[in-house]
Design an enzyme around this catalytic site. Structure first.
Site, mmCIF file in Angstrom:
data_model
loop_
_atom_site.group_PDB
_atom_site.id
_atom_site.type_symbol
_atom_site.label_atom_id
_atom_site.label_comp_id
_atom_site.label_asym_id
_atom_site.label_seq_id
_atom_site.Cartn_x
_atom_site.Cartn_y
_atom_site.Cartn_z
ATOM 1 N N SER A 121 0.892 -1.082 -0.372
ATOM 2 C CA SER A 121 -0.130 -0.181 -0.622
ATOM 3 C C SER A 121 0.459 1.032 -0.136
ATOM 4 C CB SER A 121 -1.516 0.434 1.787
ATOM 5 O OG SER A 121 -0.181 -0.610 2.682
ATOM 6 N N ASP A 342 -4.008 5.257 11.464
ATOM 7 C CA ASP A 342 -3.086 5.782 10.408
ATOM 8 C C ASP A 342 -2.269 6.364 10.349
ATOM 9 O OD1 ASP A 342 -2.155 5.067 8.189
ATOM 10 O OD2 ASP A 342 -3.225 4.889 7.277
ATOM 11 N N HIS A 345 0.825 5.364 6.170
ATOM 12 C CA HIS A 345 0.768 5.505 5.103
ATOM 13 C C HIS A 345 0.809 6.963 4.919
ATOM 14 C CE1 HIS A 345 -1.427 1.888 5.152
ATOM 15 N NE2 HIS A 345 -1.281 1.027 4.315
#
Length: 367
Positions: A121, A342, A345
């Protein structure tokens, strides 16, 4: 030997292995932090990856609302992030000026060529950034979008430039067998699609650390040996060495340029940057200076070690330290259906745009 003794022995072996890697990586580090592809003449002494972040009112490169390719998990402004200062920083190398990304120039240089990001990702993060950056520059160019079986491609039709993402978090294979999902540390059977590319940007590490329900495999194997688990850094070294062998066997440098993205850091522990913060939530600006208090992640030493042995030219896009300084650039809670925090990311627009600016600079300055 008792179970506790076996475990102790394995831990000691893992520590010794890591110490050797770190020692070797120190010797190799400078080789892969320079501007220029291995086995090619150096055209610049500039170290693109040593520098600092500076406020830049001309940023960002694009508006998320005008790019149709951003996943909701990265679209921080759409999902409520209240601040915008994190969008206004540019990377300034100490020893040279970084050329600003020019999407039209990128398309002209790569007319008729195929570009592919291969990885997890974080590759998705960088891939979406690049197609948005090009889309902004060439907003009138017709694009086509195809997604099938883990392969997603945006083509800028007028230039016949395709930019693809091949999702494979470990690079090596996962095969379903009678015992369950087996991570094959010594096998890459899925690489035939990669061979057709003119530019490859690889990435892996993020998923190697996952355990429990988020672990992507049930067993690991190497040759005829089956493992319920092993030291994850050791496993990463074995898997990445298999990838290096694949590159040596399958890449023709006269036809294909190869990059490795480097280790993208996380910011889940504030004490790593000498802060009382629990994690990245609420962080509004980068760290000043050019060093990260906690130092490089252990996985970066493994990347350097593997690249030091590869025979074909591979360029390390050494984004680790400059990304460690960007504790402010994660989605944290600002994404669609985010459960939890998160700090792995990156928001788009945001830090991955700089990764692509560095990719562009490496291509322009190294050719």
């Amino acid at each position: 030997m008792g179970v506790s003794s076996v475990r102790c022995h394995l831990v000691v072996q893992g520590l010794l292995f890591l110490i050797l890697l770190l020692q070797q990586a120190r010797a190799d580090h400078q080789v892969y932090n320079v501007s220029g592809l291995r086995s090619r003449k150096q055209v610049s002494s500039c170290n693109l990856f040593q520098g600092k972040w500076v406020f830049d009112a001309s940023y960002p490169f694009y508006d998320a609302s005008n790019c149709p390719f951003i996943d909701p998990e990265f679209d921080c402004q759409k999902y409520g992030r209240p601040d915008k200062q994190y969008l206004k920083y540019s990377w300034k190398p100490d020893s040279c000026d970084l050329p600003r990304f020019d999407g039209f120039d990128f398309l002209r240089r790569w007319r008729g060529k195929r570009i592919m990001f291969v990885g997890d990702s974080l590759s998705l993060n960088q891939w979406e950034s690049l197609v948005c950056m090009i889309h902004q520059s060439a907003s009138n160019a017709k694009t086509s979008f195809v997604k099938k079986d883990g392969l997603t491609t945006v083509t800028f039709d007028g230039y016949a430039v395709s930019v693809s993402l091949y999702r494979t978090p470990y690079l090596v294979d996962i095969v379903r067998e009678s015992v369950g999902r087996v991570l094959k540390l010594d096998s890459i059977q899925a690489g035939d699609t990669w061979k057709q590319m003119d530019l490859l940007i690889f990435n892996s590490w993020h998923w190697w650390t996952h355990k429990g329900n988020s672990q992507g495999w049930d067993y690991m194997s190497e040759g005829t040996k089956l493992y319920k688990d092993m030291d994850r850094l050791t496993a990463f070294y074995k898997g990445l060495s298999t990838w290096a062998s694949w590159v040596d066997l399958n890449i023709d440098p006269s036809k294909t340029k190869v990059f490795f993205q480097g280790i993208s850091p996380t910011h889940y522990t504030g004490k790593e940057w000498n802060s009382q913060s629990k994690n990245c939530y609420g962080e509004l600006e980068p760290l000043s200076g050019s060093t990260y208090p906690a130092g490089a992640p252990a996985a970066a030493a493994i990347v350097n070690q593997v690249l030091s042995k590869i025979r074909k030219p591979v360029y390390l896009l050494d984004i680790t330290t400059l990304s460690q300084l960007r504790k402010d650039a994660h989605p944290s809670t600002y994404g669609e259906d985010h459960n939890g925090m998160d700090c792995s990311h990156w928001c788009l627009p945001g830090l991955p745009d700089t990764w692509n600016q560095l990719l562009y600079a490496a291509l322009v300055m190294g050719t």
